[in-house]
Design an enzyme around this catalytic site. Structure first.
Site, short mmCIF file in Angstrom:
data_model
loop_
_atom_site.label_atom_id
_atom_site.label_comp_id
_atom_site.label_asym_id
_atom_site.label_seq_id
_atom_site.Cartn_x
_atom_site.Cartn_y
_atom_site.Cartn_z
N ASP A 8 0.86 -1.18 0.00
CA ASP A 8 0.00 0.00 0.00
C ASP A 8 0.90 1.23 0.00
O ASP A 8 2.08 1.15 0.36
CB ASP A 8 -0.90 -0.02 1.24
CG ASP A 8 -1.94 1.10 1.22
OD1 ASP A 8 -2.31 1.56 0.12
OD2 ASP A 8 -2.36 1.51 2.30
N ASP A 34 0.04 4.87 1.24
CA ASP A 34 -0.06 5.77 2.39
C ASP A 34 0.15 5.05 3.72
O ASP A 34 -0.57 4.13 4.04
CB ASP A 34 -1.41 6.48 2.38
CG ASP A 34 -1.63 7.26 1.10
OD1 ASP A 34 -0.74 8.02 0.72
OD2 ASP A 34 -2.70 7.08 0.47
N THR A 50 -3.29 -0.23 -4.29
CA THR A 50 -3.83 0.98 -3.71
C THR A 50 -5.25 1.26 -4.19
O THR A 50 -5.65 0.79 -5.26
CB THR A 50 -2.93 2.20 -4.06
OG1 THR A 50 -3.45 3.38 -3.44
CG2 THR A 50 -2.81 2.40 -5.55
N GLY A 51 -5.95 2.01 -3.41
CA GLY A 51 -7.27 2.48 -3.83
C GLY A 51 -7.17 3.69 -4.73
O GLY A 51 -8.15 4.12 -5.33
#
Length: 104
Positions: free
Chosen positions: A8, A10, A42-43
């Protein structure tokens, strides 16, 4: 044996300043040198994850849009995909009675 390392951005790969630490860069290089595929998961949108992926020169596609897109940073080529048929989805989750009438 680990085959894939999906990171990921962040709070995991990026520090509080939005930068990748040298320690993380070295660990990623070590993993890739050991034959591990390293990817970002990641989103975020692809365009937002792209600078990080290019900086790291990852050997696997970026997983973005909450998993809806897999795309290589260097070539901008998406991975081919096939949609899962809705009837099969409904059967798998036991939702045939609820969904299949709407699909016909």
């Amino acid at each position: 044996m680990i085959k894939l390392l999906a990171l990921d951005l962040d709070g995991t790969l990026l520090n509080s300043k939005g930068k990748i630490s040298e320690e993380n860069k070295l660990a990623i290089q070590k993993a890739e040198n050991s034959g591990v595929l390293v990817s970002i998961a990641t989103g975020r949108r692809f365009r937002d994850a792209l600078p990080v992926a290019l900086e790291l020169q990852l050997n696997a596609p970026v997983i973005c849009h909450n998993g809806a897109m897999l795309k290589y940073a260097q070539t901008l080529k998406p991975l081919p995909f096939r949609l899962f048929p809705m009837k099969r989805f409904a059967r798998f989750y036991g939702l045939e009675k609820a969904l299949v009438p709407m699909l016909c």
